[in-house]
Design a protein around this motif. Structure first.
Motif, PDB file in Angstrom:
ATOM      1  N   GLN A  45      25.949 -33.502  18.599  1.00  0.00           N
ATOM      2  CA  GLN A  45      24.785 -32.732  18.453  1.00  0.00           C
ATOM      3  C   GLN A  45      24.955 -31.545  17.607  1.00  0.00           C
ATOM      4  O   GLN A  45      24.644 -30.313  17.879  1.00  0.00           O
ATOM      5  N   GLU A  50      20.991 -33.483  12.620  1.00  0.00           N
ATOM      6  CA  GLU A  50      19.560 -33.797  12.444  1.00  0.00           C
ATOM      7  C   GLU A  50      19.022 -33.912  10.921  1.00  0.00           C
ATOM      8  O   GLU A  50      18.243 -34.691  10.706  1.00  0.00           O
ATOM      9  N   GLN A  55      22.875 -40.974  12.767  1.00  0.00           N
ATOM     10  CA  GLN A  55      23.332 -39.914  13.773  1.00  0.00           C
ATOM     11  C   GLN A  55      24.690 -40.069  14.018  1.00  0.00           C
ATOM     12  O   GLN A  55      25.304 -41.050  14.048  1.00  0.00           O
TER      13      GLN A  55
END
Length: 132
Positions: A45, A50, A55
């Motif tokens: 994260q 993003e 990912q």
């Protein structure tokens, strides 16, 4: 004579390759090189995640995805560029950045040693500590 030479060379080379790894130093390297994509907690994260087409993987589950064993060899080869993974996306290869004159031997599950730079060994040691 050859045995004496081999022992002498092994003793002389010892300080160069028989180094310990440090999870603390590995954490510092992780925060500098990896956290932008993988996040400060290694759970994928990071602030750049993003914006990426793929990912970044959650690095806290590497062992879980490998039947409970941390995949030392695969992780080392992906980080230093010896084994690029097409699905990995745009990860820069840090091998040249983590290259140095001191090496460590990481024990593979087979018991065989894998020689890596001390910096890469520190990074891998840190990643082992964040496994869930």
């Amino acid at each position: 004579m050859l045995v004496r030479l081999a022992v002498t060379l092994a003793i002389a080379a010892g300080p160069v390759w028989a180094q310990e790894t440090s999870a603390g130093e590995g954490r510092d390297l992780f925060l500098y090189f990896c956290a932008e994509c993988h996040g400060k907690d290694a759970a994928s994260q990071g602030p750049m995640a993003e914006m990426m087409a793929l990912q970044p993987p959650d690095l806290t589950h590497l062992a879980a995805r490998n039947s409970g064993a941390f995949p030392i060899e695969a992780v080392a080869k992906q980080i230093d560029g010896r084994q690029p993974i097409a699905a990995h996306g745009d990860m820069p290869m840090f091998g040249p950045t983590l290259d140095e004159d001191q090496f460590v031997a990481l024990a593979l599950p087979s018991g065989q040693p894998m020689m890596v730079s001390r910096a890469l060994g520190n990074l891998i040691t840190y990643l082992q500590t964040v496994q869930r």
